[in-house]
Design a protein around this motif. Sequence first.
Motif, PDB file in Angstrom:
ATOM      1  N   ALA A 117       0.835  -1.212   0.000  1.00 13.59           N
ATOM      2  CA  ALA A 117       0.000   0.000   0.000  1.00 13.59           C
ATOM      3  C   ALA A 117       0.863   1.253   0.000  1.00 13.59           C
ATOM      4  O   ALA A 117       0.597   2.209  -0.738  1.00 13.59           O
ATOM      5  CB  ALA A 117      -0.927  -0.021   1.212  1.00 13.59           C
ATOM      6  N   VAL A 118       1.894   1.257   0.825  1.00 12.58           N
ATOM      7  CA  VAL A 118       2.781   2.425   0.886  1.00 12.58           C
ATOM      8  C   VAL A 118       3.474   2.645  -0.457  1.00 12.58           C
ATOM      9  O   VAL A 118       3.572   3.778  -0.942  1.00 12.58           O
ATOM     10  CB  VAL A 118       3.826   2.244   2.004  1.00 12.58           C
ATOM     11  CG1 VAL A 118       4.916   3.310   1.907  1.00 12.58           C
ATOM     12  CG2 VAL A 118       3.146   2.318   3.367  1.00 12.58           C
ATOM     13  N   SER A 119       3.937   1.563  -1.065  1.00 11.62           N
ATOM     14  CA  SER A 119       4.594   1.684  -2.366  1.00 11.62           C
ATOM     15  C   SER A 119       3.650   2.283  -3.398  1.00 11.62           C
ATOM     16  O   SER A 119       4.050   3.137  -4.207  1.00 11.62           O
ATOM     17  CB  SER A 119       5.092   0.316  -2.840  1.00 11.62           C
ATOM     18  OG  SER A 119       6.120  -0.168  -1.994  1.00 11.62           O
ATOM     19  N   ALA A 120       2.386   1.861  -3.375  1.00  4.85           N
ATOM     20  CA  ALA A 120       1.403   2.402  -4.308  1.00  4.85           C
ATOM     21  C   ALA A 120       1.230   3.904  -4.093  1.00  4.85           C
ATOM     22  O   ALA A 120       1.236   4.698  -5.042  1.00  4.85           O
ATOM     23  CB  ALA A 120       0.067   1.687  -4.143  1.00  4.85           C
ATOM     24  N   THR A 140      -1.414  13.298  -1.006  1.00  2.04           N
ATOM     25  CA  THR A 140      -1.130  11.866  -1.065  1.00  2.04           C
ATOM     26  C   THR A 140      -0.119  11.469   0.003  1.00  2.04           C
ATOM     27  O   THR A 140      -0.298  10.472   0.711  1.00  2.04           O
ATOM     28  CB  THR A 140      -0.600  11.486  -2.460  1.00  2.04           C
ATOM     29  OG1 THR A 140      -1.607  11.771  -3.442  1.00  2.04           O
ATOM     30  CG2 THR A 140      -0.239  10.009  -2.520  1.00  2.04           C
ATOM     31  N   ILE A 141       0.941  12.249   0.152  1.00  2.96           N
ATOM     32  CA  ILE A 141       1.975  11.930   1.139  1.00  2.96           C
ATOM     33  C   ILE A 141       1.396  12.002   2.547  1.00  2.96           C
ATOM     34  O   ILE A 141       1.673  11.138   3.392  1.00  2.96           O
ATOM     35  CB  ILE A 141       3.170  12.877   0.991  1.00  2.96           C
ATOM     36  CG1 ILE A 141       3.854  12.637  -0.355  1.00  2.96           C
ATOM     37  CG2 ILE A 141       4.166  12.681   2.132  1.00  2.96           C
ATOM     38  CD1 ILE A 141       4.884  13.683  -0.724  1.00  2.96           C
ATOM     39  N   ARG A 142       0.592  13.005   2.811  1.00  2.00           N
ATOM     40  CA  ARG A 142      -0.022  13.109   4.140  1.00  2.00           C
ATOM     41  C   ARG A 142      -0.931  11.907   4.410  1.00  2.00           C
ATOM     42  O   ARG A 142      -1.002  11.417   5.543  1.00  2.00           O
ATOM     43  CB  ARG A 142      -0.816  14.406   4.252  1.00  2.00           C
ATOM     44  CG  ARG A 142       0.043  15.648   4.284  1.00  2.00           C
ATOM     45  CD  ARG A 142      -0.682  16.842   4.854  1.00  2.00           C
ATOM     46  NE  ARG A 142      -1.031  16.623   6.259  1.00  2.00           N
ATOM     47  CZ  ARG A 142      -1.487  17.569   7.067  1.00  2.00           C
ATOM     48  NH1 ARG A 142      -1.638  18.799   6.612  1.00  2.00           N
ATOM     49  NH2 ARG A 142      -1.782  17.308   8.313  1.00  2.00           N
ATOM     50  N   LYS A 143      -1.617  11.457   3.379  1.00  2.00           N
ATOM     51  CA  LYS A 143      -2.493  10.298   3.546  1.00  2.00           C
ATOM     52  C   LYS A 143      -1.678   9.050   3.875  1.00  2.00           C
ATOM     53  O   LYS A 143      -2.039   8.280   4.781  1.00  2.00           O
ATOM     54  CB  LYS A 143      -3.310  10.077   2.278  1.00  2.00           C
ATOM     55  CG  LYS A 143      -4.310   8.938   2.386  1.00  2.00           C
ATOM     56  CD  LYS A 143      -5.189   8.877   1.146  1.00  2.00           C
ATOM     57  CE  LYS A 143      -6.259   7.807   1.282  1.00  2.00           C
ATOM     58  NZ  LYS A 143      -7.139   7.764   0.098  1.00  2.00           N
ATOM     59  N   TYR A 148       0.083   5.010   7.644  1.00  3.54           N
ATOM     60  CA  TYR A 148       1.248   4.207   8.036  1.00  3.54           C
ATOM     61  C   TYR A 148       2.343   5.138   8.561  1.00  3.54           C
ATOM     62  O   TYR A 148       3.311   5.450   7.848  1.00  3.54           O
ATOM     63  CB  TYR A 148       1.759   3.395   6.840  1.00  3.54           C
ATOM     64  CG  TYR A 148       0.684   2.595   6.154  1.00  3.54           C
ATOM     65  CD1 TYR A 148       0.253   1.365   6.665  1.00  3.54           C
ATOM     66  CD2 TYR A 148       0.074   3.063   4.985  1.00  3.54           C
ATOM     67  CE1 TYR A 148      -0.735   0.632   6.041  1.00  3.54           C
ATOM     68  CE2 TYR A 148      -0.924   2.337   4.351  1.00  3.54           C
ATOM     69  CZ  TYR A 148      -1.326   1.122   4.890  1.00  3.54           C
ATOM     70  OH  TYR A 148      -2.314   0.395   4.270  1.00  3.54           O
ATOM     71  N   PRO A 149       2.219   5.613   9.795  1.00  5.81           N
ATOM     72  CA  PRO A 149       3.110   6.667  10.322  1.00  5.81           C
ATOM     73  C   PRO A 149       4.605   6.347  10.282  1.00  5.81           C
ATOM     74  O   PRO A 149       5.420   7.262  10.181  1.00  5.81           O
ATOM     75  CB  PRO A 149       2.619   6.826  11.775  1.00  5.81           C
ATOM     76  CG  PRO A 149       1.207   6.337  11.756  1.00  5.81           C
ATOM     77  CD  PRO A 149       1.176   5.226  10.755  1.00  5.81           C
ATOM     78  N   THR A 150       4.985   5.085  10.373  1.00  5.55           N
ATOM     79  CA  THR A 150       6.414   4.741  10.384  1.00  5.55           C
ATOM     80  C   THR A 150       6.789   3.939   9.147  1.00  5.55           C
ATOM     81  O   THR A 150       7.610   3.029   9.213  1.00  5.55           O
ATOM     82  CB  THR A 150       6.770   3.946  11.656  1.00  5.55           C
ATOM     83  OG1 THR A 150       5.960   2.756  11.706  1.00  5.55           O
ATOM     84  CG2 THR A 150       6.515   4.777  12.906  1.00  5.55           C
ATOM     85  N   HIS A 151       6.191   4.289   8.013  1.00 14.09           N
ATOM     86  CA  HIS A 151       6.372   3.477   6.802  1.00 14.09           C
ATOM     87  C   HIS A 151       7.815   3.488   6.303  1.00 14.09           C
ATOM     88  O   HIS A 151       8.634   4.333   6.688  1.00 14.09           O
ATOM     89  CB  HIS A 151       5.422   3.944   5.698  1.00 14.09           C
ATOM     90  CG  HIS A 151       5.626   5.352   5.247  1.00 14.09           C
ATOM     91  ND1 HIS A 151       6.615   5.702   4.353  1.00 14.09           N
ATOM     92  CD2 HIS A 151       4.974   6.504   5.548  1.00 14.09           C
ATOM     93  CE1 HIS A 151       6.550   7.001   4.120  1.00 14.09           C
ATOM     94  NE2 HIS A 151       5.577   7.521   4.831  1.00 14.09           N
ATOM     95  N   SER A 155      12.047   8.328   3.552  1.00 16.64           N
ATOM     96  CA  SER A 155      13.079   9.109   2.857  1.00 16.64           C
ATOM     97  C   SER A 155      12.536   9.675   1.552  1.00 16.64           C
ATOM     98  O   SER A 155      12.779  10.850   1.219  1.00 16.64           O
ATOM     99  CB  SER A 155      14.311   8.239   2.581  1.00 16.64           C
ATOM    100  OG  SER A 155      14.954   7.891   3.784  1.00 16.64           O
ATOM    101  N   THR A 156      11.797   8.847   0.826  1.00 14.51           N
ATOM    102  CA  THR A 156      11.186   9.319  -0.420  1.00 14.51           C
ATOM    103  C   THR A 156      10.163  10.400  -0.132  1.00 14.51           C
ATOM    104  O   THR A 156      10.104  11.428  -0.823  1.00 14.51           O
ATOM    105  CB  THR A 156      10.512   8.151  -1.163  1.00 14.51           C
ATOM    106  OG1 THR A 156      11.489   7.153  -1.453  1.00 14.51           O
ATOM    107  CG2 THR A 156       9.869   8.617  -2.459  1.00 14.51           C
ATOM    108  N   ALA A 157       9.351  10.186   0.891  1.00 16.40           N
ATOM    109  CA  ALA A 157       8.330  11.167   1.260  1.00 16.40           C
ATOM    110  C   ALA A 157       8.979  12.505   1.606  1.00 16.40           C
ATOM    111  O   ALA A 157       8.502  13.572   1.186  1.00 16.40           O
ATOM    112  CB  ALA A 157       7.507  10.650   2.431  1.00 16.40           C
ATOM    113  N   ALA A 158      10.052  12.465   2.361  1.00 17.04           N
ATOM    114  CA  ALA A 158      10.737  13.701   2.755  1.00 17.04           C
ATOM    115  C   ALA A 158      11.281  14.444   1.534  1.00 17.04           C
ATOM    116  O   ALA A 158      11.137  15.665   1.415  1.00 17.04           O
ATOM    117  CB  ALA A 158      11.875  13.380   3.721  1.00 17.04           C
TER     118      ALA A 158
END
Length: 355
Positions: A117-120, A140-143, A148-151, A155-158
């Motif tokens: 799910a996180v990868s998607a 999308t990133i906030r969702k 998944y708070p500790t996904h 690093s990609t999200a940041a």
Amino acid sequence: MPRRLRHTVLLLAVLAGGCKSVPLISRDGVPVSIDADEIPRAIQEAELALVEDRPMQALNWMRAANEVEGMSTSEKERVQSLTEKAADRLIKAEAHENGNTDLLLELLDMNLPRQIAVSAGMRAAELQVDRGELKSAYKTIRKVDKLYPTHHERSTAAALLAELGIRLSYDEGGFLFFTDNSDDGMAALEYFVMNYPARPRGDEAYRRLADMYEEQEKWALAIERHEELILEHPDSVLVPESKALVPHLRLRAVTSPEYDRGAVFQARRELEDWLRDHSGHPFEDFVRADLADARRRLSESDLGIARFYAKIDNDWGARHHAARALEEARAAGDRERIAEAERILEAHGGGVAAR
């Protein structure tokens, strides 16, 4: 009922129920729903679809199967495994320039295993940033973070948040002049520094926020972001500038030398420390100008008090504050205040200290 009409009725029923998965439903002849006795066929169809590289069809068969109650344990395990394989294949298939972000976001909502799910979600955010859909990417990133708070893709999200936040922060356009995209940029950067403070480009995010708050004359917030940059990114090339800008902003925030002497004194000390630690830096002339300004303000503060004491014939008070004013004025090279301080000292029996 003809098959085509039956599919239309089923699709309308799904829409009426508010299902968010319409883009994945009833493709390539896969039914929207099946009965328990059709589970073995659904599994076979999904397996064949994966072999033939038709992951969408495989996923739709498994989604139909997942709605059936009363599956055996072995059937549940097989359906779950095929669902994960099909979803993972789809994510990889859509992770390209023309990928389907709507499909990837559907996968995020499918209650798939965390990693899939996180990868998607993150592939969708990457595509949105690449296409300039920066606000959508932020959502999308906030969702993903909320689900998944500790996904594993923080690093990609940041990196994406820093990129989209900085880009939006410079975009003053909006819809019909009622909105300003830079506001969304500020929100994204604030979210970034709150959740990813020490990540790469965090120093850029803090600096951009500080500059934006300075433009709005929100001095305390601007100072705070500079101080956080220094704390979270001590090795950043931006640190010397932030250390210079903190006292600069303190001085800009001061409106009265009489009532804000403490802030001016603190700024003077910070500026002196900066010159000791960063001699030769391109900001040196800027800092020296601020230091002279701080010294002039301190001199004026003491002169104001000295004038008061002189007016009421308090010689000690007049001499004490005039002497302090003279010291600061000399350091600042302020001839006018030097002359006034010397006059007060001479008038009240203090003489003039040697230069």
